[in-house]
Write an enzyme that holds these catalytic residues in place. Structure first.
Site, PDB file in Angstrom:
ATOM      1  N   TYR A  96     -21.487   6.145 -25.511  1.00  0.00           N
ATOM      2  CA  TYR A  96     -20.791   6.253 -24.237  1.00  0.00           C
ATOM      3  C   TYR A  96     -21.701   5.783 -23.109  1.00  0.00           C
ATOM      4  CZ  TYR A  96     -17.335   9.301 -26.558  1.00  0.00           C
ATOM      5  OH  TYR A  96     -16.365   9.819 -27.365  1.00  0.00           O
ATOM      6  N   HIS A 104     -24.760  -3.689 -18.499  1.00  0.00           N
ATOM      7  CA  HIS A 104     -26.197  -3.749 -18.186  1.00  0.00           C
ATOM      8  C   HIS A 104     -27.021  -3.875 -19.469  1.00  0.00           C
ATOM      9  CE1 HIS A 104     -26.054  -1.613 -13.979  1.00  0.00           C
ATOM     10  NE2 HIS A 104     -25.038  -2.422 -14.146  1.00  0.00           N
ATOM     11  N   LYS A 108     -25.702  -2.345 -26.110  1.00  0.00           N
ATOM     12  CA  LYS A 108     -26.424  -3.143 -27.101  1.00  0.00           C
ATOM     13  C   LYS A 108     -27.760  -2.486 -27.454  1.00  0.00           C
ATOM     14  CE  LYS A 108     -28.094  -7.740 -28.141  1.00  0.00           C
ATOM     15  NZ  LYS A 108     -28.436  -9.050 -27.649  1.00  0.00           N
ATOM     16  N   ASN A 134      -8.761  -0.545 -27.787  1.00  0.00           N
ATOM     17  CA  ASN A 134      -9.958  -0.803 -26.984  1.00  0.00           C
ATOM     18  C   ASN A 134     -10.528  -2.165 -27.410  1.00  0.00           C
ATOM     19  OD1 ASN A 134     -12.348  -0.824 -25.554  1.00  0.00           O
ATOM     20  ND2 ASN A 134     -12.837   1.316 -25.980  1.00  0.00           N
ATOM     21  N   TYR A 141     -18.446  -4.961 -30.586  1.00  0.00           N
ATOM     22  CA  TYR A 141     -18.956  -4.616 -31.918  1.00  0.00           C
ATOM     23  C   TYR A 141     -18.911  -5.816 -32.864  1.00  0.00           C
ATOM     24  CZ  TYR A 141     -18.693   0.205 -30.269  1.00  0.00           C
ATOM     25  OH  TYR A 141     -18.855   1.356 -29.560  1.00  0.00           O
TER      26      TYR A 141
END
Length: 172
Positions: A96, A104, A108, A134, A141
């Protein structure tokens, strides 16, 4: 600069606050207020979070950008995984990021850290669930090598939703 720091039981209130903030921002617009409130009360109850923090097969990490909590990561192994999976899997249960910190590189960085932890723990595969609607998260991903593996139902109040289960092979 982004850094990850392992959460301790003393972090439970901050963890609760950021959990409610990020989950509400991501899923609130797509669910009824009653379903959202019921889920938040159950999933992010202080005692529930204390138990999760004390589980030896779960780890929480706050992601900091400079000196501010930007998000958090929760990973699980063995019987702490939210679905029955083989012992060579590590689950990324929660990744989250607060709204003002999105894009930003924090997500990752958290996934790279989860891969490192999986390697440290001798795990061969990562898995995570992502809501079928989503699309931004799914694309993120997939860009990092995750592939659709299966799906499961996620229930929030009277709403039954589908999460795709994505996996990433670490050793091919």
């Amino acid at each position: 600069m982004i850094k990850l720091i392992k959460c301790t039981p003393e972090d439970v209130e901050a963890l609760q606050n950021i959990s409610i903030e990020t989950f509400s921002a991501t899923f609130g617009p797509y669910n009824t207020e009653a379903n959202l409130k019921g889920y938040l009360k159950k999933a992010y109850d202080i005692e529930v979070l204390r138990q999760e923090l004390s589980n030896q097969n779960s780890e929480f990490y706050f992601a900091y950008e400079d000196d501010e909590i930007a998000g958090y990561l929760k990973i699980n192994i063995l019987d702490a995984q939210s679905e029955k999976m083989a012992d060579d899997f590590l689950e990324v249960q929660r990744i989250y990021v607060r709204e003002q910190f999105k894009r930003h590189g924090i997500g990752k960085k958290m996934l790279e850290f989860a891969i490192k932890r999986a390697n440290d723990l001798g795990k061969d595969r990562l898995w995570l669930g992502v809501w079928e609607k989503n699309f931004a998260a799914q694309n993120f991903y997939h860009s990092l090598g995750f592939e659709k593996y299966s799906s499961h139902r996620f229930t929030m109040g009277d709403s039954v939703q589908t999460d795709f289960i994505l996996k990433k092979e670490l050793r091919k």
